[in-house]
Design an enzyme around this catalytic site. Sequence first.
Site, PDB file in Angstrom:
ATOM      1  N   LYS A   1      20.516  17.331 -13.332  1.00 53.91           N
ATOM      2  CA  LYS A   1      19.388  16.433 -13.117  1.00 53.91           C
ATOM      3  C   LYS A   1      19.491  15.233 -14.071  1.00 53.91           C
ATOM      4  O   LYS A   1      19.775  15.384 -15.255  1.00 53.91           O
ATOM      5  CB  LYS A   1      18.070  17.164 -13.360  1.00 53.91           C
ATOM      6  CG  LYS A   1      16.830  16.407 -12.908  1.00 53.91           C
ATOM      7  CD  LYS A   1      15.608  17.325 -13.001  1.00 53.91           C
ATOM      8  CE  LYS A   1      14.382  16.687 -12.362  1.00 53.91           C
ATOM      9  NZ  LYS A   1      13.905  15.526 -13.120  1.00 53.91           N
TER      10      LYS A   1
ATOM     11  N   GLU B   1      11.173   5.167 -18.339  1.00 54.21           N
ATOM     12  CA  GLU B   1      10.108   6.040 -18.829  1.00 54.21           C
ATOM     13  C   GLU B   1       9.765   5.659 -20.267  1.00 54.21           C
ATOM     14  O   GLU B   1       8.584   5.598 -20.652  1.00 54.21           O
ATOM     15  CB  GLU B   1      10.551   7.498 -18.758  1.00 54.21           C
ATOM     16  CG  GLU B   1      10.685   8.049 -17.355  1.00 54.21           C
ATOM     17  CD  GLU B   1      11.329   9.420 -17.313  1.00 54.21           C
ATOM     18  OE1 GLU B   1      11.213  10.094 -16.271  1.00 54.21           O
ATOM     19  OE2 GLU B   1      11.956   9.838 -18.317  1.00 54.21           O
TER      20      GLU B   1
ATOM     21  N   HIS C   1       0.835  -1.210   0.000  1.00 53.04           N
ATOM     22  CA  HIS C   1       0.000   0.000   0.000  1.00 53.04           C
ATOM     23  C   HIS C   1       0.871   1.261   0.000  1.00 53.04           C
ATOM     24  O   HIS C   1       0.440   2.328   0.439  1.00 53.04           O
ATOM     25  CB  HIS C   1      -0.942   0.041   1.220  1.00 53.04           C
ATOM     26  CG  HIS C   1      -1.844  -1.138   1.336  1.00 53.04           C
ATOM     27  ND1 HIS C   1      -3.125  -1.142   0.826  1.00 53.04           N
ATOM     28  CD2 HIS C   1      -1.643  -2.364   1.888  1.00 53.04           C
ATOM     29  CE1 HIS C   1      -3.688  -2.320   1.070  1.00 53.04           C
ATOM     30  NE2 HIS C   1      -2.807  -3.076   1.705  1.00 53.04           N
TER      31      HIS C   1
ATOM     32  N   SER D   1      17.363  17.401 -17.829  1.00 55.83           N
ATOM     33  CA  SER D   1      16.575  18.624 -17.852  1.00 55.83           C
ATOM     34  C   SER D   1      17.281  19.694 -18.665  1.00 55.83           C
ATOM     35  O   SER D   1      18.514  19.779 -18.684  1.00 55.83           O
ATOM     36  CB  SER D   1      16.350  19.135 -16.419  1.00 55.83           C
ATOM     37  OG  SER D   1      15.709  20.400 -16.429  1.00 55.83           O
TER      38      SER D   1
END
Length: 458
Positions: A318, A325, A182, A312
């Site tokens: 970054k 992805e 959860h 980025s």
Amino acid sequence: MEKDSLGEIRVPAAAWYGAQTARAVINFPISGRRPDADFVLSHVRIKRAAAVANNQPGWLEDQQSQAIIAACDKILAGEYLEQFVVDRFQAGAGTSHNMNSNEVIANLANVALGGEKGVYKPVNPNDHVNMGQSTNDTIPTAIRLTALAKLPRLIDAVNSMADEYARLGAAEEDTVKSGRTHLQDAVPTTLGREFNAYAWTLRRAAGALEACREPLCQIGLGGSAAGTGLNTSPDYARRVAAELATLTGEKIRPADDLAAQMQSMHDVQRLSSAIRDVTLELTRISNDMRLLASGPRTGLGEIQLPPVQPGSSIMPGKVNPVMFEMLNQTCFQVLGQDAAIGFMTQAGQLELNVMMPAMGSALFDAMDWLTNAMNAATERNLKGLKVDRERCKAFLHASVGLATLLNTEIGYGAAAEVAKESEKSGRPVREIVAERGLMDGDAFDALVLKAARDGHLD
């Protein structure tokens, strides 16, 4: 100028195709995508096999048969592939692609025999290249053969990713970490157990894909129009299947009901469903990898994925989990292809499913995209994955889920009180247990390690 049953039409002088293909190019300027390369080769193999099978009983003369076979061999060797030009969204059932193959092969055969392009003597596209065949049986057979050609690559990609997870699982079998259910702290587990579970799931999915192979080998070729076997030579269905088995290395055989293989796309849908199943698992695993790699400071950060590109255009330094992805995005597209195949599977009517060209295209895309995406993610990310064991350890000791280990020692109620105090104060369960005299720190650590590795405390 060439002439067909509708009249005259211009055909490019450099083209090896003919009138019917030229009409299809004009009629279907839809996607701008030419046919799948494996599909072109599979369809040409059918034409080659038919030329052999029709020569055996003497229906096709030796000169015509050998010229057709030689033309097919040139295409199968990689020549003239640019001559297959009909858009993937075309006339129902794939008549246009069938004629594209017939015309290119006939022109190559005739020129080799001293004739001219566009003058279909002594080899005619319909009478000789298409002898004993119909779009009704060649296109669904070509879809099956194409799927069989792509299937080993897809299965290899799934197994390669599974192997890499298994390698990571073995390397991290003693890396204890907090489990999460959860998305909340749960009992301790190991990173090795997580990775091994991914490997097992993917191998099971590869097995489901492999199970689709045998049904795809049951072809309807020889059914001719509507499964009737009209205009086929004696024993043609068996002979052409045997020839295709030799050409492909697959256990090709005639289906028990040739008409059914034109009406029903069940076997294609079954393969698409198996691809969907592995795609759903890959989506879940990709999500996990992105969560486990989140950070580097404010996320989980239990694993580090190799930096393959800047993340980025505005934030210096970054780095994003781009390979997973990408895999997520690919999976969503593949799920869309499966949905399209499902709609087209049920759209068949009476003796024929005319949605086959787009159905085949959707299947081929799904197989190629998923194969390439999995291979890229495995090679560019999984093989360079690193584990932050200190971060795993820190989260483990901060987890209130460790109180569960006390159930058999002090009971659920007392263990719940320890958990509540840990959550409220932010102090580790280990510290509270030692403070209350329930268990010293070293004994508690041993308990945690045993529970994480073995799943039991006795």
